[in-house]
Design a protein around this motif. Sequence first.
Motif, mmCIF file in Angstrom:
data_model
loop_
_atom_site.group_PDB
_atom_site.id
_atom_site.type_symbol
_atom_site.label_atom_id
_atom_site.label_comp_id
_atom_site.label_asym_id
_atom_site.label_seq_id
_atom_site.Cartn_x
_atom_site.Cartn_y
_atom_site.Cartn_z
ATOM 1 N N PHE A 194 0.454 -1.048 0.183
ATOM 2 C CA PHE A 194 -0.009 0.007 0.472
ATOM 3 C C PHE A 194 0.559 1.005 -0.211
ATOM 4 C CE2 PHE A 194 -2.308 -3.764 2.102
ATOM 5 C CZ PHE A 194 -3.280 -3.371 1.056
ATOM 6 N N TYR A 195 0.402 2.775 -0.586
ATOM 7 C CA TYR A 195 1.116 3.996 0.050
ATOM 8 C C TYR A 195 -0.515 4.527 0.240
ATOM 9 C CZ TYR A 195 -0.456 3.615 -4.375
ATOM 10 O OH TYR A 195 -1.702 4.638 -6.031
ATOM 11 N N VAL A 196 -0.183 5.774 0.684
ATOM 12 C CA VAL A 196 -0.889 6.746 1.496
ATOM 13 C C VAL A 196 -0.211 8.136 0.852
ATOM 14 C CG1 VAL A 196 -1.396 8.921 2.966
ATOM 15 C CG2 VAL A 196 -1.001 5.950 3.763
ATOM 16 N N ASP A 197 1.002 8.593 0.074
ATOM 17 C CA ASP A 197 1.061 9.368 -1.163
ATOM 18 C C ASP A 197 0.993 9.938 -2.496
ATOM 19 O OD1 ASP A 197 2.459 11.329 -2.016
ATOM 20 O OD2 ASP A 197 5.150 10.988 -1.225
ATOM 21 N N GLU A 198 0.178 10.485 -2.699
ATOM 22 C CA GLU A 198 -0.319 9.834 -4.412
ATOM 23 C C GLU A 198 0.683 10.210 -5.749
ATOM 24 O OE1 GLU A 198 -2.410 13.184 -4.484
ATOM 25 O OE2 GLU A 198 -4.081 12.834 -3.300
ATOM 26 N N ASN A 199 2.219 10.488 -4.758
ATOM 27 C CA ASN A 199 2.787 10.243 -6.061
ATOM 28 C C ASN A 199 3.997 8.998 -6.021
ATOM 29 O OD1 ASN A 199 2.668 12.833 -6.190
ATOM 30 N ND2 ASN A 199 4.629 13.506 -4.314
ATOM 31 N N ALA B 265 1.999 6.200 -7.136
ATOM 32 C CA ALA B 265 0.892 5.736 -8.166
ATOM 33 C C ALA B 265 1.852 5.565 -9.149
ATOM 34 C CB ALA B 265 -0.343 6.439 -8.421
ATOM 35 N N LYS B 266 2.274 6.286 -9.135
ATOM 36 C CA LYS B 266 2.557 5.856 -11.013
ATOM 37 C C LYS B 266 4.224 5.014 -10.325
ATOM 38 C CE LYS B 266 0.874 8.712 -13.712
ATOM 39 N NZ LYS B 266 0.505 9.640 -13.646
ATOM 40 N N THR B 267 5.004 4.802 -9.080
ATOM 41 C CA THR B 267 6.800 4.585 -8.933
ATOM 42 C C THR B 267 5.957 3.183 -8.788
ATOM 43 O OG1 THR B 267 6.797 5.132 -7.135
ATOM 44 C CG2 THR B 267 7.875 5.935 -8.881
ATOM 45 N N LYS B 268 4.924 2.944 -7.944
ATOM 46 C CA LYS B 268 4.581 1.881 -7.708
ATOM 47 C C LYS B 268 2.933 1.001 -7.919
ATOM 48 C CE LYS B 268 7.873 0.930 -4.253
ATOM 49 N NZ LYS B 268 9.159 -0.431 -4.595
ATOM 50 N N PRO B 269 2.663 0.989 -9.271
ATOM 51 C CA PRO B 269 2.037 1.145 -9.829
ATOM 52 C C PRO B 269 1.231 -1.031 -9.565
ATOM 53 C CG PRO B 269 3.594 -0.032 -11.543
ATOM 54 C CD PRO B 269 4.000 0.797 -10.231
ATOM 55 N N GLY B 270 1.739 -1.999 -8.894
ATOM 56 C CA GLY B 270 0.638 -3.239 -8.351
ATOM 57 C C GLY B 270 0.591 -2.426 -7.041
ATOM 58 N N CYS B 271 0.573 -1.606 -6.057
ATOM 59 C CA CYS B 271 0.634 -1.393 -4.767
ATOM 60 C C CYS B 271 -0.498 -0.466 -4.810
ATOM 61 C CB CYS B 271 1.320 -0.695 -4.105
ATOM 62 S SG CYS B 271 2.479 -1.735 -3.978
ATOM 63 N N VAL B 272 -1.929 -0.500 -3.883
ATOM 64 C CA VAL B 272 -3.160 -0.385 -3.913
ATOM 65 C C VAL B 272 -2.723 1.354 -2.936
ATOM 66 C CG1 VAL B 272 -4.989 -0.375 -2.689
ATOM 67 C CG2 VAL B 272 -3.853 -2.046 -3.742
ATOM 68 N N HIS B 273 -3.386 2.821 -3.479
ATOM 69 C CA HIS B 273 -4.641 3.704 -2.403
ATOM 70 C C HIS B 273 -5.052 3.195 -1.176
ATOM 71 C CE1 HIS B 273 -4.662 7.789 -2.035
ATOM 72 N NE2 HIS B 273 -3.551 8.345 -2.249
ATOM 73 N N PHE B 274 -4.097 3.725 -0.169
ATOM 74 C CA PHE B 274 -5.032 3.169 0.900
ATOM 75 C C PHE B 274 -5.891 3.994 1.506
ATOM 76 C CE2 PHE B 274 -5.168 3.605 5.568
ATOM 77 C CZ PHE B 274 -5.087 2.126 5.989
ATOM 78 N N PRO B 275 -5.830 4.870 1.297
ATOM 79 C CA PRO B 275 -7.147 6.285 1.482
ATOM 80 C C PRO B 275 -8.154 5.687 0.650
ATOM 81 C CG PRO B 275 -4.947 7.726 0.930
ATOM 82 C CD PRO B 275 -4.378 5.960 1.203
ATOM 83 N N THR B 276 -7.985 5.158 -0.636
ATOM 84 C CA THR B 276 -8.998 4.991 -1.817
ATOM 85 C C THR B 276 -9.465 3.890 -1.294
ATOM 86 O OG1 THR B 276 -7.319 6.314 -3.608
ATOM 87 C CG2 THR B 276 -9.463 4.193 -4.353
ATOM 88 N N LEU B 277 -8.790 2.801 -1.095
ATOM 89 C CA LEU B 277 -9.214 1.425 -0.961
ATOM 90 C C LEU B 277 -10.500 1.610 0.565
ATOM 91 C CD1 LEU B 277 -9.476 -0.988 -0.756
ATOM 92 C CD2 LEU B 277 -7.376 -1.714 0.852
ATOM 93 N N ILE B 278 -10.010 2.424 1.530
ATOM 94 C CA ILE B 278 -11.084 2.937 2.920
ATOM 95 C C ILE B 278 -11.811 3.272 2.464
ATOM 96 C CG2 ILE B 278 -10.757 3.735 4.994
ATOM 97 C CD1 ILE B 278 -9.044 0.956 5.264
ATOM 98 N N PHE B 279 -11.278 4.894 1.893
ATOM 99 C CA PHE B 279 -12.943 5.389 0.896
ATOM 100 C C PHE B 279 -13.835 4.784 0.675
ATOM 101 C CE2 PHE B 279 -13.464 9.519 -1.911
ATOM 102 C CZ PHE B 279 -14.791 9.885 -0.810
ATOM 103 N N VAL C 262 -8.813 0.618 -7.278
ATOM 104 C CA VAL C 262 -8.666 1.369 -6.587
ATOM 105 C C VAL C 262 -7.560 1.288 -6.313
ATOM 106 C CG1 VAL C 262 -10.768 0.452 -4.694
ATOM 107 C CG2 VAL C 262 -9.213 -0.931 -5.011
ATOM 108 N N HIS C 263 -6.965 0.754 -6.945
ATOM 109 C CA HIS C 263 -5.131 1.232 -6.924
ATOM 110 C C HIS C 263 -4.474 2.341 -6.948
ATOM 111 C CE1 HIS C 263 -6.011 -3.017 -7.469
ATOM 112 N NE2 HIS C 263 -4.626 -3.107 -7.544
ATOM 113 N N SER C 264 -5.060 3.503 -8.057
ATOM 114 C CA SER C 264 -4.422 4.985 -7.903
ATOM 115 C C SER C 264 -5.930 5.280 -7.138
ATOM 116 C CB SER C 264 -5.028 5.069 -9.404
ATOM 117 O OG SER C 264 -4.956 3.729 -10.185
#
Length: 415
Positions: A190-195, A197-211, A269-271
Motif C-alpha cells: 500500500f501507499y498513502v502518498d499519491e506520488n 501511484a506511478k512508481t509502484k503501480p502494483g500497490c494499492v492507494h490506501f486512502p482510496t481503498l478505505i474510502f 482502487v489501486h490509483s
Amino acid sequence: MIRIFIVFLVFVCSIVSAASAFVVEGPRTSTGNAIEDLKRASRWSMTDGSLLATGQRGLGGGLEYSVDKSICEIHFVDGATCADARSVIAAALERWSSGHPILKFTDVSDQITPSFPLAVIGETDQGAEIDFYAATALQFPNFRNAQMNGYTIFYDRPVGYVTLSNGMRSDWAKDRIESADIRVNRERCFYVDENFAKTKPGCVHFPTLIFHEIGHALGLGHPEEYPSKNIDNDDVPYNAVNVNCLAAVDSLKVSRNVAGSAVMVRRNVHSPGLWKRGLSHDDVAGRDALYPHCDITPLPRFEQLWGSFARSDDGSIGISRGADTARDAVSIAMSDCEATSISCQLYKPFNGCFAYAMAKEDVRNANSGFDRRYWGMASSQDPVAARVNAVAECNEKRGQTNVCRVHTQFCAFDE
Ligand SMILES: [Zn+2]
C-alpha cells in the motif's frame, strides 16, 4: 440472531456490466424492485445514546469506530506510518459525513478493542460499531485471493423497524446494522502518498481503498454489479440527485444511465483517482437515501470530467483527460496529436471511458505491429464496453473476426 452480509472488493478486471447512480445492499430478501429494496434496506438506526455511554448501537454519539493495531503492520511502500494510516481513516470517514448533521464518526480506539463477532462465542463482544483491521490470508481466508484488497462485512439485526436519521420511523426497513468490520489485505502493498501511484503501480492507494470500504459499512453496494438495481432521480448521470428528506423513495427511480466515476464503483482502487475526486453526487445520494435529513448541507461534489482523443492515418494519437470542459478536452487532444502529424481527426469528447483498437498485421504473432488502415473507436461509462465496441468496429471494417486489438484506452476521469 445476527445476519451476516458480505460485501467485497475485487480487482478491476472482473467488471463486466455498466455502472450507475447508487445501489443499496439490503434487504435480506430482494423484492425484485430497486425502489422497494431501498425502502427496506438495512441501515444504521437513530439511537438516543451511544455505544460507549449507554451500550446502544446506532447513529447516536456518532458511529463509534476502533482501529486495530494490525493496521500498523500494513506494508506501506512509501514509508507511511501507523499514525498516517489512522489519519487516513479519520479523513475518509470525515468525507462520508461531510455536510450531514447526524451521520458522524467517533474514534473510540482507546476505549473499545475491535472484535470480530463471528469469532466470539455468544456474540457478546462485537467490538466497536465499525472496526478496522489488517489481516493475512491465514487470519482471513478470503484474502487467499491475491487480488482482493479489502473486505467489509456488516451485521444487521432484525428488530422490525428502523428509526431513520430524520427521526421518522420506518416499518419497511426491519433490520438495523449494528456492527461492521473493514479488513485490509496484508498480503498486498500500500501507499498513502499519491506520488507513488506511478512508481509502484502494483500497490494499492490506501486512502482510496478505505474510502470505498466505508461506503459498504454504511450499507451501500457496487453500482455496476446489478444494473437493474441502480437508483437515480432522473436519467441524467453526474448531476446532483435531489433526495426528498422526508420520503427519500418518493423522489427516486430506477435508472440504468451510468456514471462510472463514483467511489462505490469497484473499478480502480489501486490509483488515487477516487480519493482525489472525492464523493460523487451519486455516492452522496446513496448516503442521503439511506440516511435522510432535511438539514444536509449540499457541498461541492465531484461531477464530471471530459476526455477526448485524436488520431491520424500516419500513426499519431492525441489524448486528453481530466478536462473541465468538452472544449478544453478537444483542444488538448488535437494539439497533442498535431505535435507529430498534420492530418489529425478528432473523436467526440466524452465523460466516460474510451478505447482505440486497430487491426494486427499478423494476429497470430503477439509482437506484430498494427495495420493502421483498420481501426475502431468507442466510448462508454463502462471501460469493458468501450474496449469491446472499439474492437468490434475495427473487426467489422477489416471484414474479419478477431484481428483487432486495443491500442489505447483510458477514462476521462482517470488520473
Ligand atoms: Zn467494494
